[in-house]
Write a protein that holds these residues in place. Structure first.
Motif, short mmCIF file in Angstrom:
data_model
loop_
_atom_site.label_atom_id
_atom_site.label_comp_id
_atom_site.label_asym_id
_atom_site.label_seq_id
_atom_site.Cartn_x
_atom_site.Cartn_y
_atom_site.Cartn_z
N ALA A 313 27.22 13.16 8.84
CA ALA A 313 26.32 12.44 7.93
C ALA A 313 25.46 11.44 8.68
N ALA A 314 26.03 10.76 9.68
CA ALA A 314 25.28 9.74 10.42
C ALA A 314 24.13 10.37 11.21
N VAL A 315 24.42 11.43 11.95
CA VAL A 315 23.35 12.04 12.76
C VAL A 315 22.32 12.74 11.87
N ALA A 316 22.78 13.32 10.74
CA ALA A 316 21.81 13.95 9.83
C ALA A 316 20.91 12.91 9.19
N TYR A 317 21.46 11.76 8.84
CA TYR A 317 20.65 10.70 8.22
C TYR A 317 19.64 10.12 9.20
N ARG A 318 20.06 9.97 10.45
CA ARG A 318 19.17 9.35 11.44
C ARG A 318 18.08 10.29 11.92
N THR A 319 18.26 11.60 11.71
CA THR A 319 17.25 12.56 12.20
C THR A 319 16.56 13.34 11.07
N ALA A 320 16.90 13.04 9.81
CA ALA A 320 16.35 13.82 8.70
C ALA A 320 14.84 13.65 8.56
N HIS A 321 14.30 12.48 8.96
CA HIS A 321 12.86 12.24 8.79
C HIS A 321 12.02 13.19 9.65
N SER A 322 12.64 13.83 10.66
CA SER A 322 11.87 14.73 11.52
C SER A 322 11.41 15.98 10.76
N PHE A 323 12.10 16.34 9.69
CA PHE A 323 11.71 17.52 8.92
C PHE A 323 10.45 17.27 8.10
N PHE A 324 10.15 16.02 7.83
CA PHE A 324 8.98 15.70 7.01
C PHE A 324 7.72 15.51 7.85
#
Length: 403
Positions: A313-324
């Motif tokens: 969850a931590a790494v997905a939250y910190r890198t999720a903005h890259s998909f946008f």
């Protein structure tokens, strides 16, 4: 010279006779093997028909018992039918009887070996040897999963300290290229490990091992995640960040595997001796619970699953903005953006969360099944004691022992 020729002519008939005798023995042995194979095929086909008939009889009897008006007799009948089904599934002296019915191989075996290759071991000692080799493979893998990530995470932390101190430019080396090569080799080994585990467990499943479906599916997901991580750029900051968390978690997973392999295997042998588990049953998966689990392992497994979810969850939250970000989808991204690494790490984090949730569900389900089994055994013992008390004399005692 004439004497030598005469001696050779005298020896020739003996050699020919010996060769003819050896040829006759070879043909006789080949005929015996052919007869044995034909008899084995005929007996296995006959046993397959009997096993299918027995399974149908058990299913019909269970259906009749569930609709029986006398609830007490129906409960006793279902208990006996459950015992009969367990014998068919591997608790009897003949092992798992279902393999005589030529079951359809799992998808992985069909994909890698084809439809016509049989992996069924007819002899009980061969099946048990396959299970023991599976356990030895887990033992060896646990050592690699402990020592490899431990060395890599220590090297990564040292590299971070050197960079923070302003080194890494000739004064003190970080050895980052070697570390990243080691990380790639470890992820390649993880892909091999999880694929080999899935293949071995599919073979054991065909030969009568009671392996939960999620254990094998979990290895598919893990192998896919390892392949995804292997394709990411090694100098990505997001990749470097995730690798440190993952290596520490992998060390904890290796410790859990070692505890399972050492202590739970002993408990499994005890359960097999008591008739509570089949001879082909294996220890639990490296991230979820199993029947016959030691109570010590449940807190360790739950802690491992919680940490897995938090890391994902931590790494997905910190890198999720890259998909946008629009960059990098249709064209190559700019050199300093790290979008490819962040997107790959985000996907792996989501996979981590999914596997953690499914592992938690499997562990909770195992705990519930364990409690149900203990409650059923307690009722059976209390009923047997009641029969021994009120049955009168030795006959009542014999009835309680039979139950």
């Amino acid at each position: 010279l004439q004497a030598r020729v005469k001696m050779a002519s005298q020896a020739t008939p003996d050699i020919l006779e010996e060769a003819e005798l050896i040829l006759a023995k070879s043909r006789g042995l080949s005929q015996r093997v052919a007869t044995y194979c034909n008899r084995l095929i005929g007996e296995s086909d006959s046993l397959a028909v009997e096993v299918k008939s027995l399974q149908q009889a058990i299913a019909a009897a269970e259906k009749s018992a569930r609709s029986h008006p006398d609830q007490s007799k129906a409960t006793d009948a279902l208990s006996e039918l459950r015992a009969a089904k367990e014998v068919v599934n591997g608790l009897g002296p003949g092992g798992d009887l279902r393999k005589f019915c030529k079951p359809r191989h799992p998808a992985l075996l069909r994909l890698l070996l084809g439809d016509k290759v049989s992996v069924v071991a007819w002899r009980a000692d061969q099946s048990v040897a396959m299970k023991e080799e599976y356990h030895r493979f887990r033992d060896r893998a646990a050592l690699v999963m402990l020592l490899g990530p431990l060395l890599l995470v220590l090297g990564m932390r040292r590299a971070d300290e050197v960079r923070r101190a302003g080194g890494g430019h000739g004064t003190t080396h970080t050895f980052t290229p070697g570390l990243m090569t080691g990380v790639q080799l470890y992820f390649a080994w993880l892909g091999y490990f999880y694929l080999a585990m899935a293949l071995r467990e599919n073979v054991l499943l065909v030969n009568g091992s009671s392996i939960k479906g999620w254990w094998i599916t979990h290895h598919y997901w893990s192998a896919g995640a390892a392949a995804l991580m292997l394709g990411l750029p090694v100098y990505s900051p997001a990749f470097f960040m995730f690798c440190q968390y993952f290596m520490m978690w992998s060390c904890a997973q290796a410790v859990v595997m070692m505890v399972q392999n050492r202590y739970q295997r002993r408990r499994m042998y005890t359960r097999i001796a008591l008739g509570k588990s089949g001879a082909m049953d294996v220890v639990g998966g490296e991230s979820s619970g199993a029947s016959g689990q030691l109570l010590l392992l449940y807190p360790m497994l739950l802690a491992l699953q919680v940490s897995q979810f938090l890391i994902g969850a931590a790494v997905a939250y910190r890198t999720a903005h890259s998909f946008f970000a629009p960059e990098g989808w249709l064209d190559v991204e700019s050199p300093g953006t790290d979008l490819r690494g962040m997107r790959g790490v985000c996907l792996v984090g989501c996979v981590f969360c999914y596997m953690a949730v499914r592992n938690f569900q499997a562990t909770v389900q195992t705990i519930i099944e364990k409690r149900k089994y203990a409650s059923r055994m307690k009722k059976s013992r209390s009923k047997g004691a009641a029969l021994g008390t009120f049955g009168g004399g030795s006959s009542g005692s014999e009835g309680a022992k039979t139950k």
